[in-house]
Design an enzyme around this catalytic site. Structure first.
Site, PDB file in Angstrom:
ATOM      1  CD  GLU A 166      -2.950  -1.033   2.331  1.00 14.90           C
ATOM      2  OE1 GLU A 166      -2.876  -0.120   3.155  1.00 14.90           O
ATOM      3  OE2 GLU A 166      -3.902  -1.837   2.309  1.00 14.90           O
ATOM      4  CD  GLU A 375      -3.614  -5.744   4.064  1.00 13.29           C
ATOM      5  OE1 GLU A 375      -4.429  -4.877   4.478  1.00 13.29           O
ATOM      6  OE2 GLU A 375      -2.385  -5.603   4.109  1.00 13.29           O
TER       7      GLU A 375
HETATM    8  C1  PNW Z   1      -4.409  -1.678   5.617  1.00 12.63           C
HETATM    9  N1  PNW Z   1      -7.091   4.205   4.926  1.00 12.63           N
HETATM   10  O1  PNW Z   1      -4.332  -0.401   6.119  1.00 12.63           O
HETATM   11  C2  PNW Z   1      -3.061  -2.274   6.020  1.00 12.63           C
HETATM   12  O2  PNW Z   1      -2.335  -2.893   5.005  1.00 12.63           O
HETATM   13  C3  PNW Z   1      -3.120  -3.089   7.258  1.00 12.63           C
HETATM   14  O3  PNW Z   1      -1.867  -3.038   7.890  1.00 12.63           O
HETATM   15  C4  PNW Z   1      -4.250  -2.617   8.137  1.00 12.63           C
HETATM   16  O4  PNW Z   1      -4.247  -3.203   9.408  1.00 12.63           O
HETATM   17  C5  PNW Z   1      -5.537  -2.901   7.388  1.00 12.63           C
HETATM   18  O5  PNW Z   1      -5.542  -2.278   6.125  1.00 12.63           O
HETATM   19  C6  PNW Z   1      -6.799  -2.472   8.133  1.00 12.63           C
HETATM   20  O6  PNW Z   1      -6.794  -1.087   8.322  1.00 12.63           O
HETATM   21  C7  PNW Z   1      -5.077   0.693   5.792  1.00 12.63           C
HETATM   22  O7  PNW Z   1      -7.223   5.088   5.800  1.00 12.63           O
HETATM   23  C8  PNW Z   1      -5.212   1.678   6.762  1.00 12.63           C
HETATM   24  O8  PNW Z   1      -7.595   4.362   3.785  1.00 12.63           O
HETATM   25  C9  PNW Z   1      -5.875   2.843   6.478  1.00 12.63           C
HETATM   26  C10 PNW Z   1      -6.405   3.021   5.216  1.00 12.63           C
HETATM   27  C11 PNW Z   1      -6.271   2.046   4.243  1.00 12.63           C
HETATM   28  C12 PNW Z   1      -5.596   0.892   4.531  1.00 12.63           C
END
Ligand code: PNW
Length: 474
Positions: A166, A375
């Site tokens: 990401e 994911e």
């Molecule tokens: C992903 N947003 O994180 C990550 O790859 C993981 O480590 C995380 O635990 C999981 O999704 C759940 O959150 C994100 O704000 C965190 O758009 C925030 C965002 C997107 C992905």
């Protein structure tokens, strides 16, 4: 639609984690601070000032955790290596850090679980951040050197390598919004970080490919489906274009087409990106890859007019967070009236089908690049029953609905080769600390006891049967 609800023979079922979110042992065996150790100490940055010092103590309990994975019948496990454990201070390689991953990989292979290694899931060594972090071009080359060192240690046993998890989060959410480590709030730094992350990816794929042409190399992007509230209102259509451009196409286009999208370059003109991109960078970024990992949580409905009941966004920390989008002032996110998870994210499985179809059609379909959902998952306020069960029917529904969405994509001709639930374990949910639980396995943070949730048992049954049918009839 006619559908067997059965998965193709070679489809891989897995679960995912990330080093900082589960390992703990933050000050052991030579590991130094990463930007997340530092950020978690910033007052108001993380709920309850939670940090990853102990997390799920996976560093000491990895054998038990692999045994759990075996019990669940996982075919593959997606984990990340901590850069600050492998190269403390970004300098010399640390044999003790590498040895941990070597033992983990051996344990996985012994359990007949395919190791799926991600080199960067957000824990940049603090020393490199002090030198400018991802806003500094040099970090891209340091990353390639780090990747080669990890490959020296594990390349004989690991054949699936993901460069970055990401990069949108590691750039715009981290250097522009300031919601994630290092918590910087600069539009220019976010754009520079985005470009340097892409460059790091390209340099690393190139270097690993030269080492071993048989490696399976790829990247994981968090992608979304952005829709206008009113498709006949030009302002809404433009809002959807901006979000799609700055979230999805900013990363997809350089990787698969060797160019940034022209409309995004227009949107961010004057913000310094031109000065960051050097001749040859885009050719370097556009390396053929074997796997594109798609992380999907929810879609977006957007407008140029504010919503009456806006959706809650970031973690309610006390630091002021800015917009992660460098050029989307005046874009408003609207609720779609769908059920919400404990993150207040809308549950929208059809968005996953649509997203996989779109990526296949516009990017990977004509290439030798396979699609994986690396994911997908949900946080819920789990309740432990008197007999110690976690009866998380909402998570089981989420899982089966999204696996159904993957089957819909496959039925329509998209070659999706695997699915990883996020996450194996409840863990450190970044700015939310330990307040949000995504696991199919519950972690009691006082005792470190693991309990397979009902959703975990349901996933195990799906994997055993390679079909959703038992779930639909049981
Ligand atoms: C992903 N947003 O994180 C990550 O790859 C993981 O480590 C995380 O635990 C999981 O999704 C759940 O959150 C994100 O704000 C965190 O758009 C925030 C965002 C997107 C992905």
């Amino acid at each position: 639609m006619t559908s067997s609800r059965t998965f193709p023979r070679d489809f891989l079922f897995g679960a995912a984690t990330a080093a900082y979110q589960i390992e703990g042992a933050a000050h052991e065996d030579g590991r130094t601070d990463s930007i997340w150790d530092t950020f978690s100490r910033v007052p108001g940055a993380v709920i309850n000032a939670d940090n990853g010092d102990v997390a799920c103590d996976h560093y000491h309990r990895y054998r038990d955790d692999v045994a759990l994975m075996r019990e669940l019948g996982l075919q593959t496990y997606r984990f990340s290596t901590s850069w600050a454990r492998v190269q403390p201070d970004g300098g010399a390689f640390n044999p003790l850090g590498l040895d941990f991953y070597s033992r983990l990989v051996d344990e996985l292979i012994e359990a007949n679980i395919k190791p799926w290694l991600t080199l960067y899931h957000w824990d940049l060594p603090q020393t490199l951040e002090d030198q400018g972090g991802w806003a500094n071009r040099d970090t891209a080359e340091r990353f390639r050197d780090y990747a080669l060192g990890v490959h020296d240690a594990l390349g004989d046993r690991v054949d699936i390598w993901t460069t970055l998890n990401e990069p949108w989060c590691s750039s715009f959410l981290s250097y522009t919004a300031g919601a994630h480590a290092p918590g910087r709030q600069s539009t220019e730094a976010g754009l520079a970080a985005g470009h340097h992350l892409l460059l790091a990816h390209g340099l690393t794929v190139d270097a690993l490919r030269q080492r071993d042409p048989n490696l399976n190399l790829g990247i994981t992007l968090n992608l979304t489906v952005a829709k206008p509230v009113d498709p006949t209102h030009p302002g809404d259509v433009d809002a959807a274009r901006r979000i799609d451009g700055q979230f999805n196409r900013f990363f997809l286009d350089p990787i698969f087409r060797g160019e940034y999208p022209a409309d995004v370059l227009d949107d961010v003109a004057e913000l310094g990106l031109d000065a960051v991109i050097r001749d040859g960078d885009l050719a370097q970024i556009m390396q053929p890859i074997d796997a594109l990992g798609v992380n999907y949580y929810h879609g977006e409905l957007v407008s140029d007019r504010p919503a009456q009941h806006p959706l809650p966004g970031e973690a309610p920390t006390t630091r002021v967070i800015r917009s992660p989008f460098p050029a989307a002032d005046g874009v408003f996110h609207h609720p779609q009236g769908l059920p919400l998870t404990a993150m207040d994210w809308e549950v929208q499985p059809a968005g996953l089908t649509e997203l996989l179809q779109r990526v296949d059609r516009e990017y990977t379909g004509a290439l030798a690049t396979s699609l994986y959902v690396t994911e997908n998952g949900a946080a819920y306020d789990d309740v432990v029953t008197d007999d110690g069960r976690v009866a998380d029917l909402d998570r089981t529904d989420f899982l089966t609905a999204h696996l159904g969405a993957v089957l819909d994509a496959i039925d329509s001709g998209v070659d999706v080769k695997g699915y990883f639930y996020w996450s194996l374990l409840d863990n450190y949910e970044w700015a939310w600390g330990y307040a949000k639980r995504f696991g199919i396995v519950r972690v009691d943070y006082r005792t470190q006891q693991r309990t397979v949730k009902d959703s975990g048992h349901a996933y195990a049954a799906i994997i055993r049967n390679r079909s959703l049918v038992p779930m639909l009839t049981e």
